[in-house]
Design a protein around this motif. Sequence first.
Motif, PDB file in Angstrom:
ATOM      1  N   GLU A  30       0.811  -1.213   0.000  1.00 25.46           N
ATOM      2  CA  GLU A  30       0.000   0.000   0.000  1.00 25.46           C
ATOM      3  C   GLU A  30       0.843   1.261   0.000  1.00 25.46           C
ATOM      4  O   GLU A  30       0.576   2.200  -0.736  1.00 25.46           O
ATOM      5  N   LYS A 114       5.250  -3.322  -7.654  1.00 24.47           N
ATOM      6  CA  LYS A 114       5.195  -1.862  -7.673  1.00 24.47           C
ATOM      7  C   LYS A 114       6.119  -1.270  -6.606  1.00 24.47           C
ATOM      8  O   LYS A 114       6.835  -0.294  -6.838  1.00 24.47           O
ATOM      9  N   ILE A 117       9.728  -1.480  -7.691  1.00 22.20           N
ATOM     10  CA  ILE A 117      10.021  -0.435  -8.672  1.00 22.20           C
ATOM     11  C   ILE A 117      10.185   0.910  -7.977  1.00 22.20           C
ATOM     12  O   ILE A 117      11.136   1.637  -8.216  1.00 22.20           O
ATOM     13  N   GLY A 118       9.261   1.200  -7.081  1.00 21.57           N
ATOM     14  CA  GLY A 118       9.281   2.501  -6.424  1.00 21.57           C
ATOM     15  C   GLY A 118      10.465   2.711  -5.508  1.00 21.57           C
ATOM     16  O   GLY A 118      10.974   3.817  -5.381  1.00 21.57           O
ATOM     17  N   ASN A 122      16.378   3.584  -3.488  1.00 20.42           N
ATOM     18  CA  ASN A 122      16.712   3.703  -2.077  1.00 20.42           C
ATOM     19  C   ASN A 122      17.156   2.382  -1.474  1.00 20.42           C
ATOM     20  O   ASN A 122      17.872   2.369  -0.471  1.00 20.42           O
ATOM     21  N   THR A 180      -1.819   1.171  -9.972  1.00 17.98           N
ATOM     22  CA  THR A 180      -1.494   2.596  -9.947  1.00 17.98           C
ATOM     23  C   THR A 180      -2.677   3.485 -10.310  1.00 17.98           C
ATOM     24  O   THR A 180      -2.967   4.453  -9.606  1.00 17.98           O
ATOM     25  N   PHE A 181      -3.357   3.161 -11.402  1.00 13.88           N
ATOM     26  CA  PHE A 181      -4.346   4.093 -11.933  1.00 13.88           C
ATOM     27  C   PHE A 181      -5.788   3.724 -11.626  1.00 13.88           C
ATOM     28  O   PHE A 181      -6.638   4.601 -11.532  1.00 13.88           O
ATOM     29  N   VAL A 184      -7.388   5.492  -8.693  1.00 11.79           N
ATOM     30  CA  VAL A 184      -7.753   6.900  -8.854  1.00 11.79           C
ATOM     31  C   VAL A 184      -8.786   7.090  -9.958  1.00 11.79           C
ATOM     32  O   VAL A 184      -8.921   8.192 -10.480  1.00 11.79           O
TER      33      VAL A 184
ATOM     34  N   GLY B  32      12.352   9.261  -5.115  1.00 14.80           N
ATOM     35  CA  GLY B  32      10.931   9.192  -4.809  1.00 14.80           C
ATOM     36  C   GLY B  32      10.541  10.329  -3.880  1.00 14.80           C
ATOM     37  O   GLY B  32      11.401  11.060  -3.382  1.00 14.80           O
ATOM     38  N   ALA B  34       8.908  10.545  -0.750  1.00 17.26           N
ATOM     39  CA  ALA B  34       9.109  10.516   0.698  1.00 17.26           C
ATOM     40  C   ALA B  34      10.581  10.644   1.076  1.00 17.26           C
ATOM     41  O   ALA B  34      10.925  11.305   2.052  1.00 17.26           O
ATOM     42  N   SER B  35      11.456  10.039   0.305  1.00 16.12           N
ATOM     43  CA  SER B  35      12.878  10.029   0.662  1.00 16.12           C
ATOM     44  C   SER B  35      13.631  11.255   0.156  1.00 16.12           C
ATOM     45  O   SER B  35      14.803  11.427   0.489  1.00 16.12           O
ATOM     46  N   LYS B 114       8.469   6.394 -12.922  1.00 19.69           N
ATOM     47  CA  LYS B 114       8.744   5.438 -11.858  1.00 19.69           C
ATOM     48  C   LYS B 114       8.299   6.000 -10.499  1.00 19.69           C
ATOM     49  O   LYS B 114       7.697   5.305  -9.695  1.00 19.69           O
ATOM     50  N   VAL B 116       5.965   8.226  -9.968  1.00 19.80           N
ATOM     51  CA  VAL B 116       4.508   8.244  -9.895  1.00 19.80           C
ATOM     52  C   VAL B 116       3.985   6.859  -9.525  1.00 19.80           C
ATOM     53  O   VAL B 116       3.114   6.713  -8.665  1.00 19.80           O
ATOM     54  N   ILE B 117       4.538   5.824 -10.167  1.00 20.93           N
ATOM     55  CA  ILE B 117       4.124   4.460  -9.853  1.00 20.93           C
ATOM     56  C   ILE B 117       4.391   4.152  -8.379  1.00 20.93           C
ATOM     57  O   ILE B 117       3.537   3.625  -7.677  1.00 20.93           O
ATOM     58  N   GLY B 118       5.576   4.521  -7.937  1.00 23.30           N
ATOM     59  CA  GLY B 118       5.955   4.195  -6.562  1.00 23.30           C
ATOM     60  C   GLY B 118       5.158   4.928  -5.504  1.00 23.30           C
ATOM     61  O   GLY B 118       4.890   4.394  -4.439  1.00 23.30           O
ATOM     62  N   ALA B 120       2.078   6.301  -5.892  1.00 23.29           N
ATOM     63  CA  ALA B 120       0.669   6.459  -6.263  1.00 23.29           C
ATOM     64  C   ALA B 120      -0.271   6.324  -5.073  1.00 23.29           C
ATOM     65  O   ALA B 120      -1.213   7.092  -4.919  1.00 23.29           O
ATOM     66  N   ARG B 121      -0.007   5.343  -4.207  1.00 26.90           N
ATOM     67  CA  ARG B 121      -0.919   5.113  -3.080  1.00 26.90           C
ATOM     68  C   ARG B 121      -0.861   6.238  -2.068  1.00 26.90           C
ATOM     69  O   ARG B 121      -1.861   6.601  -1.472  1.00 26.90           O
ATOM     70  N   ASN B 122       0.344   6.755  -1.839  1.00 33.29           N
ATOM     71  CA  ASN B 122       0.479   7.796  -0.828  1.00 33.29           C
ATOM     72  C   ASN B 122       0.040   9.168  -1.328  1.00 33.29           C
ATOM     73  O   ASN B 122      -0.341  10.013  -0.540  1.00 33.29           O
ATOM     74  N   PRO B 124      -2.331   9.894  -4.183  1.00 34.66           N
ATOM     75  CA  PRO B 124      -3.210   9.496  -5.285  1.00 34.66           C
ATOM     76  C   PRO B 124      -3.509  10.651  -6.224  1.00 34.66           C
ATOM     77  O   PRO B 124      -3.691  10.435  -7.423  1.00 34.66           O
ATOM     78  N   ALA B 127      -1.070  10.632  -8.994  1.00 28.42           N
ATOM     79  CA  ALA B 127      -1.350   9.570  -9.959  1.00 28.42           C
ATOM     80  C   ALA B 127      -2.511   9.987 -10.842  1.00 28.42           C
ATOM     81  O   ALA B 127      -2.523   9.722 -12.056  1.00 28.42           O
ATOM     82  N   ARG B 128      -3.487  10.679 -10.253  1.00 31.28           N
ATOM     83  CA  ARG B 128      -4.642  11.125 -11.021  1.00 31.28           C
ATOM     84  C   ARG B 128      -4.218  12.137 -12.081  1.00 31.28           C
ATOM     85  O   ARG B 128      -4.627  12.050 -13.238  1.00 31.28           O
ATOM     86  N   TRP B 130      -1.257  12.535 -13.428  1.00 31.89           N
ATOM     87  CA  TRP B 130      -0.449  11.828 -14.423  1.00 31.89           C
ATOM     88  C   TRP B 130      -1.343  11.026 -15.370  1.00 31.89           C
ATOM     89  O   TRP B 130      -1.141  11.020 -16.572  1.00 31.89           O
ATOM     90  N   HIS B 131      -2.352  10.396 -14.804  1.00 30.80           N
ATOM     91  CA  HIS B 131      -3.267   9.602 -15.624  1.00 30.80           C
ATOM     92  C   HIS B 131      -4.139  10.496 -16.505  1.00 30.80           C
ATOM     93  O   HIS B 131      -4.183  10.336 -17.720  1.00 30.80           O
TER      94      HIS B 131
END
Lengths: 212, 212
Positions: A30, A114, A117-118, A122, A180-181, A184, B32, B34-35, B114, B116-118, B120-122, B124, B127-128, B130-131
């Motif tokens: 998640e 995913k 990849i993300g 790191n 990913t998509f 959303v 990414g 967060a980091s 990459k 965005v994929i990584g 996406a959940r945090n 969203p 991701a929206r 980008w989509h």
Amino acid sequence: MNPTSSPKFRRRKADRPREIVAAALQIFAEKGFASARLDEIATRAGLSKGAVYLYFETKEDVFRAVVEHAIAPEIDLARAAIAAHPGPLPDLLRLLAERFVAVVGGSAVGGVAKMVIGEARNFPELARVWHDRLVSKVIGAVASAVAAAQVRGEVRPGDPRIYALQIIAPLLVGVIWRETFVPVGAPEFDLSSLSVQHLDTLLVGLLTPESA
Amino acid sequence: MNPTSSPKFRRRKADRPREIVAAALQIFAEKGFASARLDEIATRAGLSKGAVYLYFETKEDVFRAVVEHAIAPEIDLARAAIAAHPGPLPDLLRLLAERFVAVVGGSAVGGVAKMVIGEARNFPELARVWHDRLVSKVIGAVASAVAAAQVRGEVRPGDPRIYALQIIAPLLVGVIWRETFVPVGAPEFDLSSLSVQHLDTLLVGLLTPESA
DNA sequence: TACTAATAACTGACCAGTCAGTTATTAGTA
DNA sequence: TACTAATAACTGACTGGTCAGTTATTAGTA
């Protein structure tokens, strides 16, 4: 108050690691590594954060266990299918695709992919594990199956490794898309239809006119 | 020490946002969301962390600007190529693939994808963006080009949206591969060869026997 | 002199990892 | 079977460090 009916915790040493990994799999899928909270993993696994450290040294250690745990069944899948492939290439590819859809569709492997990849930059070591133990094996196995089919005159000339990527890529992107998509609001790609249409189309271009 | 030759800072209000976004693009693509450290972004942009907050409200705001910045030229690319496509489908696809390789191969767009994929959940919302602004437009445009070709009898029956995914997926996976596995020692896929072999193969299966 | 871009020291929140103490469980004893 | 000592699984408060975001102050500019 009532010690008999509801003890504060149970001692279940044997089951804990598995449960922690299962919970961590969900949370990591998640949130990714950095944003995942150990407290949340512990709570979902039904114990305290401190207890997690009885079973794992560090957060990265937990991550490692999750990747291993998610990889193992995939390796079995790939190995078994390739090893037991009897007939011509199309049969093998359809079998592989079917298994891929079944396994990835019904598990959190997509989420782990995913995550890998993300977090690759790191935590390069985890990308290395994922690559060495799973991805390169699958690509290599498919590529050599293609190469063998070329020798038999089944498949047209061309780089077998690129053919392997062409075979796998649409399925992989289907999974990434879902992870990913779709959350959303994007419309889903049905993995099963995707798999069928993809192979139907690709095989026409892959096979020699004689063998098709 | 030497105030005339090297002042401690310059006042360049107009240029700062662009420079910050450029620096952030690199850092985000590497680490990414967060980091990524705001201090590092600021330093690379040649100013202090506090100054970043003169131009952006939050870190997420910077991220948003980066995504927008990375998207804009891609939209132009896709729009222009599709709008100006005159001839039959293979020509359009080869043109698109060529542009894709040139643009993605020579910029940090792959890193952003990459990211965005990584994340996406945090995040969203990103991701929206980008989509909605990029991916769905490209898929949709390719799908309608395919559908039009089907009407003309150029392309075999089949779901145009899945065809679009099949067309794009190998290139996308090539980029993800480069960003994820090449840094940990995996052999590269040459995007250009990949693109050529992919279209050569796929088009055979895509086109009707008459038009091929 | 007045104004403001920019700095750098600062704050407050968050969180991985630690550890002293608590509690479930088991082994030993009668 | 009942009681008790010993063990180890587990908890939860705490620490040390990190970092996004704030602010008091400095320095360039008009």
